[in-house]
Design a protein around this motif. Structure first.
Motif, PDB file in Angstrom:
ATOM      1  N   ARG B 104      71.623  50.419  97.690  1.00 19.57           N
ATOM      2  CA  ARG B 104      70.643  50.873  98.675  1.00 19.57           C
ATOM      3  C   ARG B 104      71.304  51.606  99.841  1.00 19.57           C
ATOM      4  O   ARG B 104      70.708  52.507 100.432  1.00 19.57           O
ATOM      5  N   VAL B 105      72.530  51.210 100.185  1.00 21.53           N
ATOM      6  CA  VAL B 105      73.236  51.908 101.265  1.00 21.53           C
ATOM      7  C   VAL B 105      73.381  53.390 100.910  1.00 21.53           C
ATOM      8  O   VAL B 105      73.265  54.258 101.771  1.00 21.53           O
ATOM      9  N   ALA B 106      73.619  53.663  99.614  1.00 22.60           N
ATOM     10  CA  ALA B 106      73.719  55.057  99.182  1.00 22.60           C
ATOM     11  C   ALA B 106      72.343  55.721  99.198  1.00 22.60           C
ATOM     12  O   ALA B 106      72.192  56.840  99.699  1.00 22.60           O
ATOM     13  N   LEU B 107      71.338  55.021  98.679  1.00 22.02           N
ATOM     14  CA  LEU B 107      69.986  55.600  98.632  1.00 22.02           C
ATOM     15  C   LEU B 107      69.468  55.868 100.047  1.00 22.02           C
ATOM     16  O   LEU B 107      68.755  56.840 100.294  1.00 22.02           O
ATOM     17  N   GLN B 108      69.859  54.987 100.943  1.00 22.25           N
ATOM     18  CA  GLN B 108      69.428  55.073 102.341  1.00 22.25           C
ATOM     19  C   GLN B 108      69.845  56.399 102.975  1.00 22.25           C
ATOM     20  O   GLN B 108      69.231  56.854 103.931  1.00 22.25           O
ATOM     21  N   ARG B 109      70.888  57.004 102.434  1.00 27.44           N
ATOM     22  CA  ARG B 109      71.374  58.267 102.969  1.00 27.44           C
ATOM     23  C   ARG B 109      70.306  59.351 102.887  1.00 27.44           C
ATOM     24  O   ARG B 109      70.336  60.315 103.638  1.00 27.44           O
ATOM     25  N   LYS B 110      69.357  59.153 101.957  1.00 26.67           N
ATOM     26  CA  LYS B 110      68.307  60.166 101.766  1.00 26.67           C
ATOM     27  C   LYS B 110      67.382  60.267 102.966  1.00 26.67           C
ATOM     28  O   LYS B 110      66.731  61.290 103.157  1.00 26.67           O
ATOM     29  N   ARG B 111      67.305  59.173 103.762  1.00 27.38           N
ATOM     30  CA  ARG B 111      66.419  59.246 104.929  1.00 27.38           C
ATOM     31  C   ARG B 111      67.125  59.953 106.084  1.00 27.38           C
ATOM     32  O   ARG B 111      66.638  59.963 107.210  1.00 27.38           O
ATOM     33  N   GLY B 112      68.286  60.523 105.829  1.00 30.43           N
ATOM     34  CA  GLY B 112      69.051  61.158 106.898  1.00 30.43           C
ATOM     35  C   GLY B 112      69.921  60.126 107.568  1.00 30.43           C
ATOM     36  O   GLY B 112      70.355  59.178 106.934  1.00 30.43           O
ATOM     37  N   GLU B 113      70.149  60.295 108.857  1.00 27.51           N
ATOM     38  CA  GLU B 113      70.973  59.330 109.571  1.00 27.51           C
ATOM     39  C   GLU B 113      70.189  58.041 109.785  1.00 27.51           C
ATOM     40  O   GLU B 113      68.963  58.036 109.751  1.00 27.51           O
ATOM     41  N   SER B 114      70.921  56.952 109.976  1.00 25.84           N
ATOM     42  CA  SER B 114      70.255  55.661 110.198  1.00 25.84           C
ATOM     43  C   SER B 114      70.703  55.061 111.521  1.00 25.84           C
ATOM     44  O   SER B 114      71.332  54.021 111.561  1.00 25.84           O
TER      45      SER B 114
END
Lengths: 325, 252
Positions: B104-114
């Protein structure tokens, strides 16, 4: 020699995914305990514990969740104490504005210190934060507005929003409790936010986080500023409560003390720094008669922690019940 | 440009460490859709090459072109965002996060910065489904809620692969994906790589020549920081210079 056999034990046991209900329960319990605590304990003592607990939680955000050991956190705590003291006493600001101003000062300082320190790793990072904090200490020693060795004394507690007289300890306690819980919940939320996930990934394996496209320096800097700001919130509140901002607040021993608190309670645990702060402040209070020997006792505790229970009080408990605390 | 379908190209790529030239004047060309191997004896500069291509190291000289674009001056995180995602020699997982969280940390990259520290991580749950699919694809769906550190070695490498694919890379750089594995795990990972290589380009450093022969269509042999030979497995294994430098020990 087939290595294919599945270690079946691994699969279901260590499930950490299923909710963090017990942590929420713990927070509710903590809040309830703190609400009734003044009935049994001296409020001024409790306020001291809460200010240091918030400070330790802010410090733990860095060491426990990003893996950054700052050895200069006294700079943020002390700067905020001076800022709040000056704002309340010289400028006559109301306590809430003085504390807000103090928090902003520490955040700004965190941005500068962090920007300089974040490029280095491990022990070098710790040394740079220590060096910067020491430079600031000597600046405050000389600067006219800090009162040098005397510090800023008799800071007025004032009236909250111009209404509530904070010279009454119980009223002050109420404010400190709200500040503490606010800061604590903010940290809790941060840990369990999308941002927190990235921080934990950086803590676990920074090159891998980079290879997934995260500019880790920016995340570390953001966490550093957040930690500095919350340390400032603690320091500013402390100055208002004790009506004193002094060199003790920026001294390197203060940076050491916050390390000790986080370590005794448990690095990287939610409740550890609170427990650690309570233990250390209690020791200082009840062993005050020992004078300089308190430092020796603290040193022994530090050694015992490192040797015997490295996870800290809360960390060991969490391991026993196999739940993150 | 036309007809020249290289996804990654380097020109005169050189890396010097205090007088020691680890990589010298390397002109590498990776065809789109290929599974390309970088082989060579220990110390040949294979991992240094990887670090240069992913910008973990800054080259002393030379250029790196990705899809015709010069990426020599970019930072590693930017290179990753362009679609070049690497794995590491030592399995790189986030030990205290569960397998699901790792992906999920990788998939989370799709939302841009966190940077949103005020938001609940519940917003990440929308990727749980995709994360489980990826775990399933590499055969570790049963371990979704296990902290990555507790996975056996072969499973860790599978998890790393799932995390890498989660970014949907256009070019995957795998650094010794089968290093330190038992025979059964090697078979499983090889099959996995073959699976995930479909529709992507893979550049891998690999010591296990059986795996290279099995998977790769192009092989570049690196010796003492320089390219010695290039071609398919049959050609490389027949090249006397390669035999001398690399395979020679197995012969004699």
């Amino acid at each position: 020699m087939a290595v294919g056999s599945e270690p079946a034990v691994l699969a279901p046991v260590a499930a950490t995914g299923h909710g963090l209900r017990h942590q929420r329960l713990g927070i509710a319990l903590l809040a309830a305990l703190l609400a009734v605590a003044p009935l049994f304990l001296y409020p001024v003592f409790l306020m001291k514990v809460l200010c240091f607990a918030l400070f330790a939680c802010a410090f733990n955000l860095l060491i426990g969740y990003v893996g950054l050991l700052s050895f200069g956190h006294a700079a943020f705590f002390g700067t905020a104490a001076y800022a709040a003291g000056h704002a309340a006493k010289v400028w006559g600001l109301s306590p809430e504005l003085a504390v807000l101003f103090a928090t902003a000062c520490s955040a700004a300082l965190g941005l500068v210190f962090g920007w300089l320190a974040i490029r280095r790793q491990g022990i070098y990072f710790a040394m740079i934060t220590l060096a910067l904090a020491q430079m600031l200490y000597f600046f405050y020693l000389q600067a006219p507005f800090t009162g040098g060795e005397d510090g800023i004394q008799a800071i007025p507690r004032g009236r909250l929003l111009g209404l509530v007289d904070l010279s009454h300890d119980l009223a002050m306690y109420g404010v400190v409790l709200v500040v503490f819980l606010g800061g604590f919940l903010l940290i809790y939320r941060t840990i369990h936010s999308p941002f927190g996930q990235v921080l934990k990934a950086i803590r676990e394996n920074e090159p891998r986080a980079v290879s997934l496209g995260y500019d880790t320096d920016r995340y570390k800097l953001a966490a550093f500023v957040l930690s500095a700001a919350l340390s400032g919130l603690a320091g500013g509140t402390k100055a208002i409560v004790f009506q004193l901002a002094s060199l003790t607040d920026v001294h390197w021993t203060m940076s050491g003390e916050v390390v000790l608190m986080a370590l005794v309670g448990g690095l990287g645990t939610v409740f550890g720094p609170v427990v650690g702060a309570a233990v250390v402040v209690s020791l200082q209070n009840y062993l005050a008669g020992l004078g300089h020997w308190v430092t020796i006792v603290q040193g022994c505790i530090f050694v015992a922690c490192v040797l015997a229970f490295r996870r800290g009080l809360v960390g060991e408990l969490a391991r026993l019940i196999r739940r993150p605390l | 440009m036309a007809g020249d379908d290289a996804i990654l190209e380097t020109e005169g790529l050189t890396k010097e460490f205090r007088g020691f030239v680890a990589v010298r004047d390397v002109a590498l060309r990776v065809r789109r859709g290929a599974v390309h191997a970088l082989i060579g004896p220990n110390g040949a500069g294979k991992t240094t090459c990887f670090n240069l291509l992913t910008k973990f190291l800054q080259p002393t000289a030379g250029r790196i072109l990705f899809e015709g674009r010069d990426i020599t001056g970019l930072r590693p995180a930017q290179v990753a965002l362009l679609g070049i995602v690497r794995s590491f020699q030592i399995s790189a997982v986030f030990g205290h996060l569960t397998a699901l969280e790792n992906v999920r940390v990788a998939l989370q990259r799709k939302r841009g910065e966190s940077f949103d520290f005020w938001r609940s991580e519940k917003v990440l749950e929308r990727w749980n489904g995709r994360a489980r699919e990826l775990l399933d694809a590499v055969g570790i769906a049963a371990f979704a809620d296990v902290p990555a550190a507790e996975l056996p070695y072969g499973r860790k490498r599978a998890l790393e692969l799932a995390t890498t694919i989660a970014l949907e890379p256009r070019l995957m750089l795998l650094d010794e994906p089968t290093a330190g594995m038992g025979r059964e795990d090697v078979g499983r990972i090889t099959a996995l790589i073959r699976e995930v290589a479909k529709g992507r380009t893979v550049l891998m450093v690999e010591h296990n020549l059986a795996v290279v022969a099995d998977l790769c269509d192009t092989i570049t042999v690196l010796v003492r920081g320089e390219i010695l030979a290039e071609g398919d497995y049959a050609r490389i294994s027949a090249d006397p210079r390669v035999r001398e430098a690399y395979l020679g020990s197995e012969e004699g």
